[in-house]
Design a protein around this motif. Structure first.
Motif, PDB file in Angstrom:
ATOM      1  N   ALA A  19      55.777 -36.189 -13.177  1.00 25.85           N
ATOM      2  CA  ALA A  19      56.286 -37.862 -13.781  1.00 25.85           C
ATOM      3  C   ALA A  19      57.258 -37.620 -14.562  1.00 25.85           C
ATOM      4  CB  ALA A  19      55.160 -38.545 -14.428  1.00 25.85           C
ATOM      5  N   LEU A  20      57.298 -36.677 -15.408  1.00 28.05           N
ATOM      6  CA  LEU A  20      58.544 -36.505 -16.539  1.00 28.05           C
ATOM      7  C   LEU A  20      59.660 -35.923 -15.797  1.00 28.05           C
ATOM      8  CD1 LEU A  20      56.363 -34.850 -19.298  1.00 28.05           C
ATOM      9  CD2 LEU A  20      57.882 -37.097 -19.557  1.00 28.05           C
ATOM     10  N   ALA A  21      59.428 -35.052 -14.689  1.00 27.03           N
ATOM     11  CA  ALA A  21      60.737 -34.545 -14.017  1.00 27.03           C
ATOM     12  C   ALA A  21      61.496 -35.865 -13.411  1.00 27.03           C
ATOM     13  CB  ALA A  21      60.007 -33.669 -12.931  1.00 27.03           C
ATOM     14  N   ILE A  22      60.527 -36.661 -12.867  1.00 25.61           N
ATOM     15  CA  ILE A  22      61.358 -37.730 -12.182  1.00 25.61           C
ATOM     16  C   ILE A  22      62.274 -38.723 -13.248  1.00 25.61           C
ATOM     17  CG2 ILE A  22      60.844 -40.009 -11.252  1.00 25.61           C
ATOM     18  CD1 ILE A  22      58.260 -38.795  -9.643  1.00 25.61           C
ATOM     19  N   VAL A  23      61.437 -38.973 -14.282  1.00 25.65           N
ATOM     20  CA  VAL A  23      62.296 -39.976 -15.150  1.00 25.65           C
ATOM     21  C   VAL A  23      63.261 -39.127 -15.868  1.00 25.65           C
ATOM     22  CG1 VAL A  23      60.881 -39.552 -17.556  1.00 25.65           C
ATOM     23  CG2 VAL A  23      61.109 -41.908 -16.889  1.00 25.65           C
ATOM     24  N   LYS A  24      63.241 -37.966 -16.341  1.00 25.80           N
ATOM     25  CA  LYS A  24      64.199 -37.228 -16.945  1.00 25.80           C
ATOM     26  C   LYS A  24      65.457 -37.333 -16.118  1.00 25.80           C
ATOM     27  CE  LYS A  24      64.575 -32.889 -19.299  1.00 25.80           C
ATOM     28  NZ  LYS A  24      65.888 -32.716 -19.583  1.00 25.80           N
ATOM     29  N   LEU A  25      65.436 -37.417 -14.756  1.00 26.59           N
ATOM     30  CA  LEU A  25      66.916 -37.920 -13.940  1.00 26.59           C
ATOM     31  C   LEU A  25      67.318 -39.018 -14.349  1.00 26.59           C
ATOM     32  CD1 LEU A  25      65.501 -36.638 -10.550  1.00 26.59           C
ATOM     33  CD2 LEU A  25      66.743 -35.474 -12.061  1.00 26.59           C
ATOM     34  N   HIS A  26      66.593 -39.938 -14.918  1.00 24.88           N
ATOM     35  CA  HIS A  26      67.192 -41.600 -15.140  1.00 24.88           C
ATOM     36  C   HIS A  26      67.611 -41.843 -16.386  1.00 24.88           C
ATOM     37  CE1 HIS A  26      66.106 -43.067 -11.016  1.00 24.88           C
ATOM     38  NE2 HIS A  26      65.233 -42.196 -11.120  1.00 24.88           N
ATOM     39  N   LEU A  27      67.351 -40.983 -17.325  1.00 25.50           N
ATOM     40  CA  LEU A  27      67.574 -40.985 -19.032  1.00 25.50           C
ATOM     41  C   LEU A  27      68.597 -39.739 -19.552  1.00 25.50           C
ATOM     42  CD1 LEU A  27      63.806 -41.447 -19.934  1.00 25.50           C
ATOM     43  CD2 LEU A  27      65.236 -43.104 -19.234  1.00 25.50           C
ATOM     44  N   THR A  28      69.093 -40.286 -20.645  1.00 24.99           N
ATOM     45  CA  THR A  28      69.940 -39.344 -21.511  1.00 24.99           C
ATOM     46  C   THR A  28      68.903 -38.566 -22.174  1.00 24.99           C
ATOM     47  OG1 THR A  28      69.921 -40.937 -23.337  1.00 24.99           O
ATOM     48  CG2 THR A  28      71.710 -41.042 -21.876  1.00 24.99           C
ATOM     49  N   ASP A  29      69.454 -37.626 -22.835  1.00 25.15           N
ATOM     50  CA  ASP A  29      68.494 -36.400 -23.559  1.00 25.15           C
ATOM     51  C   ASP A  29      67.821 -37.288 -24.747  1.00 25.15           C
ATOM     52  OD1 ASP A  29      69.300 -34.530 -22.045  1.00 25.15           O
ATOM     53  OD2 ASP A  29      70.713 -33.359 -23.454  1.00 25.15           O
ATOM     54  N   HIS A  30      68.734 -38.081 -25.507  1.00 23.19           N
ATOM     55  CA  HIS A  30      68.227 -38.847 -26.409  1.00 23.19           C
ATOM     56  C   HIS A  30      66.997 -39.888 -26.110  1.00 23.19           C
ATOM     57  CE1 HIS A  30      68.195 -41.211 -30.204  1.00 23.19           C
ATOM     58  NE2 HIS A  30      68.004 -42.172 -29.648  1.00 23.19           N
ATOM     59  N   ARG A  31      67.075 -40.386 -25.043  1.00 21.62           N
ATOM     60  CA  ARG A  31      66.318 -41.363 -24.493  1.00 21.62           C
ATOM     61  C   ARG A  31      65.085 -40.527 -23.756  1.00 21.62           C
ATOM     62  NH1 ARG A  31      65.117 -46.413 -25.659  1.00 21.62           N
ATOM     63  NH2 ARG A  31      67.078 -46.108 -26.397  1.00 21.62           N
ATOM     64  N   TYR A  32      65.190 -39.332 -23.233  1.00 17.19           N
ATOM     65  CA  TYR A  32      64.135 -38.652 -22.779  1.00 17.19           C
ATOM     66  C   TYR A  32      63.020 -38.103 -24.104  1.00 17.19           C
ATOM     67  CZ  TYR A  32      61.461 -34.846 -20.245  1.00 17.19           C
ATOM     68  OH  TYR A  32      60.278 -34.388 -19.753  1.00 17.19           O
ATOM     69  N   ILE A  33      64.070 -37.882 -25.093  1.00 10.18           N
ATOM     70  CA  ILE A  33      63.028 -37.462 -26.364  1.00 10.18           C
ATOM     71  C   ILE A  33      62.359 -38.651 -26.934  1.00 10.18           C
ATOM     72  CG2 ILE A  33      63.188 -36.678 -28.651  1.00 10.18           C
ATOM     73  CD1 ILE A  33      65.722 -34.717 -27.559  1.00 10.18           C
ATOM     74  N   HIS A  34      62.939 -39.695 -26.734  1.00  9.67           N
ATOM     75  CA  HIS A  34      62.262 -40.931 -27.300  1.00  9.67           C
ATOM     76  C   HIS A  34      60.957 -41.186 -26.445  1.00  9.67           C
ATOM     77  CE1 HIS A  34      61.161 -45.190 -27.550  1.00  9.67           C
ATOM     78  NE2 HIS A  34      61.490 -45.388 -26.286  1.00  9.67           N
ATOM     79  N   THR A  35      61.083 -40.934 -25.168  1.00 12.57           N
ATOM     80  CA  THR A  35      60.088 -41.365 -24.197  1.00 12.57           C
ATOM     81  C   THR A  35      58.848 -40.095 -24.546  1.00 12.57           C
ATOM     82  OG1 THR A  35      61.459 -42.087 -22.333  1.00 12.57           O
ATOM     83  CG2 THR A  35      59.457 -41.065 -21.853  1.00 12.57           C
ATOM     84  N   LEU A  36      59.085 -38.930 -24.753  1.00 13.16           N
ATOM     85  CA  LEU A  36      58.180 -38.161 -25.008  1.00 13.16           C
ATOM     86  C   LEU A  36      57.469 -38.558 -26.180  1.00 13.16           C
ATOM     87  CD1 LEU A  36      60.060 -34.659 -24.670  1.00 13.16           C
ATOM     88  CD2 LEU A  36      58.404 -35.632 -22.826  1.00 13.16           C
ATOM     89  N   GLY A  37      58.153 -39.019 -27.299  1.00 14.13           N
ATOM     90  CA  GLY A  37      57.428 -39.579 -28.532  1.00 14.13           C
ATOM     91  C   GLY A  37      56.418 -40.573 -28.156  1.00 14.13           C
ATOM     92  N   VAL A  38      56.998 -41.589 -27.474  1.00 14.44           N
ATOM     93  CA  VAL A  38      55.981 -42.805 -26.716  1.00 14.44           C
ATOM     94  C   VAL A  38      54.787 -42.100 -26.071  1.00 14.44           C
ATOM     95  CG1 VAL A  38      56.038 -45.026 -25.276  1.00 14.44           C
ATOM     96  CG2 VAL A  38      58.217 -44.402 -26.596  1.00 14.44           C
ATOM     97  N   VAL A  39      54.935 -41.092 -25.217  1.00 15.21           N
ATOM     98  CA  VAL A  39      54.091 -40.711 -24.547  1.00 15.21           C
ATOM     99  C   VAL A  39      52.922 -40.148 -25.346  1.00 15.21           C
ATOM    100  CG1 VAL A  39      53.124 -38.734 -23.122  1.00 15.21           C
ATOM    101  CG2 VAL A  39      55.352 -40.030 -22.418  1.00 15.21           C
ATOM    102  N   GLU A  40      53.337 -39.571 -26.590  1.00  9.92           N
ATOM    103  CA  GLU A  40      52.222 -38.647 -27.566  1.00  9.92           C
ATOM    104  C   GLU A  40      51.720 -39.735 -28.371  1.00  9.92           C
ATOM    105  OE1 GLU A  40      51.101 -35.712 -26.870  1.00  9.92           O
ATOM    106  OE2 GLU A  40      52.911 -35.769 -25.536  1.00  9.92           O
ATOM    107  N   THR A  41      52.624 -40.868 -28.930  1.00  6.44           N
ATOM    108  CA  THR A  41      52.019 -41.784 -29.482  1.00  6.44           C
ATOM    109  C   THR A  41      50.956 -42.764 -28.811  1.00  6.44           C
ATOM    110  OG1 THR A  41      53.927 -41.768 -30.703  1.00  6.44           O
ATOM    111  CG2 THR A  41      52.566 -43.559 -31.185  1.00  6.44           C
TER     112      THR A  41
END
Ligand code: DGI
Ligand code: FE
Ligand code: FE
Length: 193
Positions: free
Chosen positions: A6-28
């Motif tokens: 899932a992360l590999a798919i979404v990474k293709l659609h996001l900037t690095d900044h937004r991907y890091i935000h996404t990882l934060g949302v996942v953990e939270t």
């Protein structure tokens, strides 16, 4: 689909900044799901995909709202809202996720709605308080999130609505309705204490 896929798919659609935000949302989201009793696996997948459409072409998204979505009101309150409902549409259409609870958590992650499900609340709040967020007042919301999902969301909504009004931006009616709904519910539970 597992977390890595899932992360590999979404990474293709996001900037690095937004991907890091996404990882934060996942953990939270996982943390909040455990704290308040939501489904952890669904919270994780919804969080991974919540900003899937953040960088999609605005005209493409407007077309999706016009042609594919029941609620057209998203067209009238600023382009920033489009990525949430359109994200749910694309995640179903392109990624093949068809779990309604997950799709709704993506759909409502920006605006909220009255009668949000537990999963929707978890993703909505995680998006606001993930560790990378630096909004004014975010620490107060983080503190509230340790004890009450609804109180934290009320504070996040107050902040966001205030932020929009200060900038003379339109407030999406369901965002206000979410706030009203949670306040009304809170009054009711205060009275019965
Ligand atoms: O996508 P993110 O940046 O992670 O966060 P988000 O999905 O909450 O989107 C934030 C943006 O949405 C921000 O520019 C403010 C805007 N927004 C949130 N609620 C409303 C809103 N914009 C309008 N017009 N009305 C709302 O109710
Ligand atoms: Fe978003
Ligand atoms: Fe986000």
């Amino acid at each position: 689909m597992n977390r890595e896929q899932a992360l590999a798919i979404v990474k293709l659609h996001l900037t690095d900044h937004r991907y890091i935000h996404t990882l934060g949302v996942v953990e939270t989201s996982i943390e909040l799901a455990n704290r308040f009793g939501a489904n952890q696996e669904k919270a994780e997948i919804a969080a991974i995909f919540h900003d899937y459409a953040k960088f999609r072409d605005k005209e493409e998204m407007k077309k999706v709202v016009q042609e594919k979505l029941v609620d057209k009101s998203f067209l009238d309150y600023g382009d920033e809202l489009l990525h949430a409902p359109c994200g749910a549409y694309f995640v179903k259409d392109e990624v093949g996720i068809d779990d309604k609870e997950i799709l709704d958590a993506i759909y409502y992650h920006t605006t909220g709605r009255p009668e949000m499900t537990l999963l929707e609340k978890v993703v909505f709040l995680a998006d606001y308080i993930e560790p990378g967020r630096k909004f004014k007042g975010v620490d107060d919301v983080r503190e509230l999130a340790k004890v009450s999902l609804d109180d934290a969301i009320i504070q996040a909504l107050e902040n966001t609505i205030g932020f929009l009004m200060k900038r003379r931006q339109r407030v999406y009616p369901d965002t206000l309705a979410t706030y009203n709904h949670l306040i009304k519910q809170k009054r009711r539970s205060d009275v019965s204490e």
